[in-house]
Design an enzyme around this catalytic site. Structure first.
Site, PDB file in Angstrom:
ATOM      1  N   CYS A  80      14.986  42.906  34.910  1.00  0.00           N
ATOM      2  CA  CYS A  80      15.243  44.070  35.766  1.00  0.00           C
ATOM      3  C   CYS A  80      14.534  43.834  37.092  1.00  0.00           C
ATOM      4  O   CYS A  80      13.306  43.628  37.106  1.00  0.00           O
ATOM      5  CB  CYS A  80      14.687  45.317  35.073  1.00  0.00           C
ATOM      6  SG  CYS A  80      14.755  46.808  36.075  1.00  0.00           S
ATOM      7  N   CYS A 117      20.145  43.432  41.264  1.00  0.00           N
ATOM      8  CA  CYS A 117      19.965  44.373  40.159  1.00  0.00           C
ATOM      9  C   CYS A 117      20.737  43.746  39.010  1.00  0.00           C
ATOM     10  O   CYS A 117      21.885  43.316  39.204  1.00  0.00           O
ATOM     11  CB  CYS A 117      20.537  45.742  40.504  1.00  0.00           C
ATOM     12  SG  CYS A 117      20.630  46.869  39.093  1.00  0.00           S
TER      13      CYS A 117
END
Ligand code: DGL
Length: 264
Positions: free
Chosen positions: A77, A191
């Site tokens: 992440c 992302c």
């Protein structure tokens, strides 16, 4: 002490975005046992404060380490990594691999010298990104654009829904509307959710651009840090989530070799 062959690699994200990293990891280390961990009760991280994200990530990874004894943790992440990587490395005694925006490889391939960076609102404002830009893209133009709606779109797509095409239009149009935005020839998907909707994003680009993300590089880094270790993956892997296990979750995870999902 030798690491047991069944000791897992813990792959952590706020939601299903980390599956883009798991895909790359499966190709590089097909026998590695994996626990996929998602802080679905905290999703989306991109709209939270730095303090909240750091506290959640450090707290959860501490508890998960005690429960699962991973040989390595991958924070799959960008938002969590750019905020909490240093802190987590300071407190946990297990190798930690982070996921940070692929600005370095993007700078190496752009021809126009103008790079777009799509991330969450929290990621694009991080000092970590300023530092990567200063180090690897000082002679380039980096256009950062927050595209939070893409997170929900990727979550929906993996659960078998067709996200509204207007979401992808808005993300690309917003990035291109910035000064020099039309010059962008390389887009960093900063992302882990975004590679999961890369085809939908590509369909919105009138001229060809190259999309780049960090998944392959991360898989290689994990392979290098675990070199010489043995792996035995006799059963299907497991997932844990911090929120409720919704009905669509098992089917979303199954194509990634995950056979069960429970609440952590
Ligand atoms: N997948 C996460 C990332 O790479 C963020 C999604 C979220 O907002 O929680 O940044």
């Amino acid at each position: 002490m030798e690491i047991p062959a069944s000791s897992p690699i813990l792959l952590f994200d706020s939601g299903l975005g980390g599956l883009s990293v798991l895909s790359a990891l499966r190709k590089t280390l097909p026998d590695a046992p994996v626990i996929y961990a998602a802080d679905t009760a905290g999703l989306p991280y991109g709209e939270k404060s730095e303090a909240e994200i750091a506290a959640r990530v450090a707290g959860l990874l501490g508890r998960m380490s005690e429960r699962f004894y991973p040989r390595l943790i991958c924070i799959a992440c960008n938002t969590a990594s750019t905020i909490a990587l240093g802190m987590v490395r300071d407190v946990l005694h297990v190798p930690i691999v982070g996921t940070v925006p692929a600005i370095k490889p993007a700078a190496a391939i752009t021809k126009t010298g103008t790079i777009g960076l799509l991330g969450t609102a929290a990621t694009i404002r991080q000092r970590y990104v300023d530092d990567l830009e200063a180090k690897f893209a000082q002679d380039k133009r980096l256009i950062r654009h927050a595209a939070p709606e893409l997170v929900g779109a990727a979550e929906a797509k993996l659960r078998g829904h067709t996200p509204d095409v207007a979401i992808f239009e808005r993300a690309i149009a917003g990035m291109k509307a910035t000064t020099d935005g039309v010059e962008i020839d390389t887009v960093v998907l900063a992302c882990t959710h975004f590679p999961l909707v890369q085809a939908e994003l590509a369909a919105q680009m009138k001229v060809g651009v190259q999309f780049i993300d960090g998944a392959e590089g991360i898989a290689k880094r994990i392979a290098s840090l675990t070199q010489g270790q043995t792996f035995e993956r006799s059963d299907a892997d497991k997932a844990v989530v911090t929120g409720a296990v919704d009905d669509a979750l098992p089917a979303a995870l199954a194509p990634y070799g995950i056979g069960s999902v429970t609440q952590f």
